[in-house]
Every structure is written in structure tokens, then in C-alpha cells.
Motif scaffolding. Structure first.
Motif, PDB file in Angstrom:
ATOM      1  N   THR A 164       0.831  -1.196   0.000  1.00  0.00           N
ATOM      2  CA  THR A 164       0.000   0.000   0.000  1.00  0.00           C
ATOM      3  C   THR A 164       0.872   1.255   0.000  1.00  0.00           C
ATOM      4  OG1 THR A 164      -0.140   0.142   2.421  1.00  0.00           O
ATOM      5  CG2 THR A 164      -1.791  -1.226   1.302  1.00  0.00           C
ATOM      6  N   GLU A 393      -7.720   3.582  -0.686  1.00  0.00           N
ATOM      7  CA  GLU A 393      -7.199   2.334  -0.124  1.00  0.00           C
ATOM      8  C   GLU A 393      -6.565   2.589   1.245  1.00  0.00           C
ATOM      9  OE1 GLU A 393      -4.208  -1.392  -1.318  1.00  0.00           O
ATOM     10  OE2 GLU A 393      -4.196   0.467  -2.476  1.00  0.00           O
ATOM     11  N   GLN A 438      -2.106  -6.070  -0.487  1.00  0.00           N
ATOM     12  CA  GLN A 438      -3.045  -4.989  -0.735  1.00  0.00           C
ATOM     13  C   GLN A 438      -3.738  -4.558   0.549  1.00  0.00           C
ATOM     14  OE1 GLN A 438      -6.212  -7.147  -3.215  1.00  0.00           O
ATOM     15  NE2 GLN A 438      -7.500  -5.962  -1.801  1.00  0.00           N
TER      16      GLN A 438
END
Length: 482
Positions: A164, A393, A438
Motif C-alpha cells: 500500500t 485504499e 493490498q
């Protein structure tokens, strides 16, 4: 009292000496060995995102650089790639007694507050008396393009789990001056170039002190609100719940009491839609995330699959760990496969929804500062398909994180503290298509513009409310707003 003051004085002197002195290759290697030993014995999953062979090569290459005298700052920077390779946003690397984000320079700092998105940066404030207009795009700093500077800083930043990056960008938005001084330069004057309309302009700005930055932040911080809030909108059909952190001070506000009262109210008023705002929530206590999901789940659930611990025996190096863990680890750490697990955590058991659990439509707001416990909760909701996500995210990883109880060791010569989260939390029942490293990726990505930042326009919240009100488009359809 006199003894305590004397100890504090001696500690400050030792830290100052460590920052000023040049470390010999022998001292550097001693600290390197302590660093390597601590990671090998304490970190629950050092090879979670970087293969062991790659890590071993990186250790070898780093050790080879320690063949000449170095300052504390040079050693600090030399070791950072090893920390980045962990891809563990919880790991701590702080010169003893210094500010985590301004570890070496507190008097020659970059004077502008920036908003950074990908490879671009805009001015949103000034810490000093010399200014450039808010809203202009900064293109160069001290002769180097902003894009090159950002790409130079990102690989030296650790605030991110896995692959990330949004957490790093949000960290830059808060502490750009500290990162720039640590990894690039700390001059007396900063030469900046910026774009105003179709014109390129230049300005020479005096550096500022950390005290000036703190004074600016204090002056411009939002009005204080309770960390846990519930608001009714749309004639009571929709509620917005904000959770700023997963810990509380019962003198200020009781977390469990807030949840109990809020979800009873939602049920009594037959609220149909709930927007849960978890943005900028960097976490807290794991059990608080479990408790909140008990009020959101529609059926019994498993929260964690397991909690990994690297070893059960005592460490071979000097370190601080909480006394209660040292006393009871023999009872709560068990052998499992080729490693060990921690067994006493409520999230490991099957959990049942609370009596007043909310079963209506749920939308969740997240961003790069949604981290740690917050990412764990978001992962559970996302994996269970319980909510629609809006925002950016998360900085925390979907599969879990390494946090909980920390062990801290101070390297003997450089006096840098290495803090390692000892518990590897792994989420249960993960999606089969989950990509390694992720975070939780929103169904609807919303990236604030510079105008949003300057006008406090909450684009993500507006998007969430539009999704609730919309009857023509499915709420789970992926979209991207800018």
C-alpha cells in the motif's frame, strides 16, 4: 525527584552525544548485529512480503556499507531500506529522545505545508512569515522537481503495510518537512518554484523551526469534538457514525457506552442507512474493533484466524517488553506448525452479533490513515461483504498486521530505538482473489482535490450519501471520482 531529574539530564546528554559523535565501523557493526538479531527473534513475520533470500541479500549489502565511520543520521538512513523491506507500518525506528518525524533537524525545516497526490504537490499553508499563495502547485524545491523529490522520499517511508502507498502520502501531507530534512537536505533557505495560472514563479523562503510548525498546527487544528460521534440526517433515515480512534479515556468518553447507546438508538428509530467514518483512524486496541463489528454483523463470525508469535523463549538481546507478557507468555503462547501462536484474544473465538446490532445498509469511509485495528475491522467487513466502501485504499493491510505488544531495544552505540510489534494478527476467511500486500480497496475511490482540501469539501462523504439516495445505480458498482 532530584534523582529523577538527574537521570533525565544524563539521558538527554547521552542522546545529544550520540547524535553528534561519529561512529566507528566496529560500533556500527555491533549495532547492525543487534538490529538483525532483534528482527530475527521478535518480528512475527519478517518474510511476509519480502522473500528471505532477498532479505538476506539486502542485509549483506547493508553490512558492506558499514566499513567507514558514520554519523548517527547516516547510519539511520543506511538501515532504513531494511525496515522498508519489512513492509510493516508498525515498526518503529527512532533516535532516542527525538521526535519520530523530525529525528535530526528541528531548526532548518521546509516552511510550507503541502498536499501531495501521486507525483504532485500543492501549497495549503505556510509555517513561517514568508508565504506563497495557497492553492498553487509547487513544481521545484531547491532545484529538484517535486516529482523526483516525492519518488526519492517514498522508498524511505515505512508507514504502510504490504504494497500500500496511501499511508505514505498521508504521512507526507503531515510531515513533509521532517522527511525532507532527514533524507534530502536542511538548508537555511529553500528556493521554490511554483505555478500560478500559466506563470512559473520563484520564491526564497527562510527555513522554520519545529516549534513554528507545531504552533501552526495548533492554530489550525479543527475544533475539538468527541472522538466517537453519531449524527442523524435525512429525516432520521440515515445516521453518520464517526470513530476517530479505537481507544478511549473514560474521563472524556466511554467507547463501549457510546456503542451501546448509539446502536440502541439506531434500532429504536428504525434507521435504515449507516455511514461509518473510519478515515484518519490509525487504530488502538484490537478488542475495540471486534466489539464494533458485533454491532454490525448479521451472523456469527470469526474475526482473526490466528495470531502469530515468533518464539516463546526469552530474547538473546537486551530489550523492553511489558512485564505482564513476560510473566504469562508461558501460558498463552503455544506451538503451531513451524512457529508459535498467541491464544488469548477474544477475536479468535466465534463471535455473535449484539442484540441491538444494525442490519441495514452500511457504507464505510476509509483512507490511507485507516490503519492497524481500523484496517482489521475494515477487512472483516469487506471480506464478509457487509458494507460498501468509499474513499481511498487503507494504509493497513487486508490480510492483517504486526502490532499488539511491542518489544523495544536500543542499539548500544547509535542510541536508536527499534520497536517491533510482536503479534502477527491474521484475519479469518479472506477472499480467494485477495492480492498479496493490498489494503482494503474501496468500491468507490474518491481522491480529494486541492480545492476540496482548501474549502473543507468532504467529497467522499457526499459520494456516500449520494449512493444511499440513488435508486438508479447499484451501490456496489465500482467508480472513481476526482
Amino acid at each position: 525527584m532530584k534523582t529523577s531529574l538527574l537521570l533525565i539530564y544524563v539521558f538527554i546528554i547521552q542522546c545529544s552525544v550520540a547524535m553528534a559523535q561519529t561512529l566507528t565501523p566496529e560500533q556500527l557493526r555491533t549495532d547492525f548485529i543487534r538490529f538483525q538479531t532483534a528482527l530475527n527473534e521478535a518480528h512475527p513475520a519478517p518474510y511476509q512480503y519480502t522473500f528471505k533470500a532477498t532479505f538476506d541479500s539486502l542485509f549483506t549489502a547493508t553490512e558492506a556499507q558499514l566499513n567507514r565511520p558514520m554519523t548517527q543520521q547516516a547510519f539511520y538512513k543506511t538501515m532504513v531500506p531494511l525496515l522498508v523491506a519489512l513492509k510493516d507500518g508498525h515498526v518503529k525506528w527512532i533516535p532516542a529522545g527525538q521526535d519520530e518525524h523530525y529525528p535530526f533537524h528541528t531548526g532548518k525545516l521546509f516552511p510550507l505545508k503541502l498536499y501531495v497526490v501521486e507525483n504532485r504537490a500543492w501549497v495549503v499553508g505556510s509555517f513561517g512569515t514568508e508565504t506563497v499563495p495557497n492553492g498553487v502547485e509547487l513544481t521545484r524545491i531547491n532545484g529538484k522537481s517535486v516529482a523526483d523529490i516525492i519518488q526519492e522520499l517514498l522508498p524511505n517511508m515505512t508507514f504502510a503495510d504490504g504494497h500500500t502507498v496511501n499511508g505514505k502520502y498521508d504521512d507526507l501531507n503531515q510531515f513533509f518537512a521532517g522527511y525532507y530534512a532527514t533524507f534530502i537536505s536542511a538548508p537555511d533557505v529553500h528556493e521554490v518554484q511554483y505555478r500560478a495560472g500559466n506563470e512559473e514563479k520563484m520564491a526564497s523562503l527562510s527555513s522554520v523551526t519545529l516549534e513554528q510548525i507545531k504552533a501552526y498546527n495548533e492554530k489550525h487544528k479543527p475544533a475539538k469534538q468527541r472522538p466517537f460521534r453519531l449524527a442523524m440526517i435525512d429525516k432520521g433515515t440515515t445516521a453518520v457514525m464517526t470513530i476517530e480512534r479505537f481507544w478511549d479515556d473514560k474521563k472524556e468518553q466511554d467507547y463501549r457506552g457510546f456503542l451501546k447507546d448509539s446502536f440502541r438508538e439506531l434500532k429504536e428509530k428504525q434507521v435504515q442507512n449507516l455511514v461509518l467514518d473510519l478515515r484518519n483512524n490509525e487504530g488502538g486496541e484490537e478488542k475495540y474493533g471486534v466489539t464494533l463489528y458485533q454491532y454490525l454483523a448479521k451472523k456469527p463470525f470469526r474475526y482473526y484466524d490466528h495470531i502469530r508469535v515468533r518464539q516463546k523463549k526469552n530474547y538473546s538481546f537486551p530489550a523492553w517488553t511489558p512485564a505482564i507478557y513476560r510473566k504469562f507468555k508461558w501460558l498463552v503462547v503455544r506451538k503451531r506448525g513451524d512457529g508459535y501462536v498467541f491464544t488469548k484474544q477474544s477475536g479468535l473465538k466465534i463471535q455473535k452479533p449484539k442484540r441491538d446490532a444494525f442490519h441495514g445498509k452500511l457504507l464505510v469511509l476509509v483512507n490511507g490513515l485507516s490503519f492497524s485495528v481500523t484496517s482489521e475491522l475494515a477487512a472483516r467487513m469487506h471480506a464478509d461483504k457487509r458494507a460498501v466502501f468509499v474513499g481511498q485504499e487503507t494504509g493497513g493491510g487486508y490480510a492483517g498486521d504486526n502490532s499488539g505488544i511491542f518489544t523495544v531495544t536500543q542499539l548500544p552505540n547509535s542510541k536508536i530505538d527499534l520497536g517491533i510489534g510482536m503479534f502477527g494478527y491474521r484475519m479469518a476467511n479472506l477472499p480467494n482473489d485477495l492480492k498479496p500486500g493490498q489494503g482494503i480497496i474501496p468500491d468507490h475511490t474518491v481522491v480529494p482535490t486541492i480545492d476540496d482540501v482548501l474549502t473543507n469539501n468532504d467529497r467522499a462523504m457526499k459520494q456516500a450519501l449520494q449512493l444511499i439516495q440513488s435508486t438508479s445505480a447499484p451501490a456496489t458498482r465500482s467508480s472513481r471520482s476526482h
